[in-house]
Design an enzyme around this catalytic site. Structure first.
Site: not given
Ligand code: UDP
Length: 141
Positions: A11, A51, A114, A117, A128
């Site tokens: 990211k 997304y 974070n 992805h 994807e």
């Molecule tokens: N995200 C966020 N706030 C939250 C939860 C998720 O900004 O409370 C963002 C974060 O960047 C995350 C992405 O949305 O990586 C997708 O969320 P998911 O729950 O799918 O997490 P991941 O699979 O990336 O661990």
């Protein structure tokens, strides 16, 4: 365990920190092969489409803004159990909760910025990979 493919994105926060190579090293150390890669600066519509499963979530707008805030590095990883293996390497969504030694624990600052992805299941991985690498050329290596 089956050989799988998964989509990974480094990211904008991690690209800005100049840790692409360090993250690639973790993939390679874990036995995952990078079989396709490209740097891209996503448009708003690409990020919204990618997304779209999260479009009703409260963080959707901020997530899209963050994902278009700078270039990202997108790759397809291949290997035994690649989907779960990559998720293990990434660590929990919230870096504060991510296990020590995971990519997010080591390189991420917050739950929204974070670092990485990774596809979470075979169905999403297929969608994807096709989204970013349609008609991808396959290299045997
Ligand atoms: N995200 C966020 N706030 C939250 C939860 C998720 O900004 O409370 C963002 C974060 O960047 C995350 C992405 O949305 O990586 C997708 O969320 P998911 O729950 O799918 O997490 P991941 O699979 O990336 O661990």
């Amino acid at each position: 365990m089956a050989i799988e493919r998964t989509l990974s994105i480094i990211k904008p926060d991690a690209v800005a920190k100049n840790v692409i190579g360090k993250i690639y090293d973790r993939f390679e150390q874990a036995g995952l092969k990078i079989i396709a890669s490209k740097m891209a600066h996503l448009s708003q519509s690409e990020a919204e489409q990618f997304y779209s499963v999260h479009k009703e979530r409260p963080f959707f707008k901020d997530l899209v803004s963050f994902m278009i805030s700078g270039p990202v590095m997108i790759q397809v990883l291949q290997g035994e159990g690649a989907i779960a293996k990559n998720r293990d390497l990434m660590g929990a969504t919230d870096p504060k909760k991510a296990e020590k030694g995971t990519i997010r624990a080591d390189f991420a600052d917050s739950i929204d910025a974070n670092a990485v992805h990774g596809s979470d299941a075979p169905e999403t991985a297929a969608v994807e990979v096709a989204f970013f690498f349609p008609g991808m050329q396959v290299f045997n290596r």
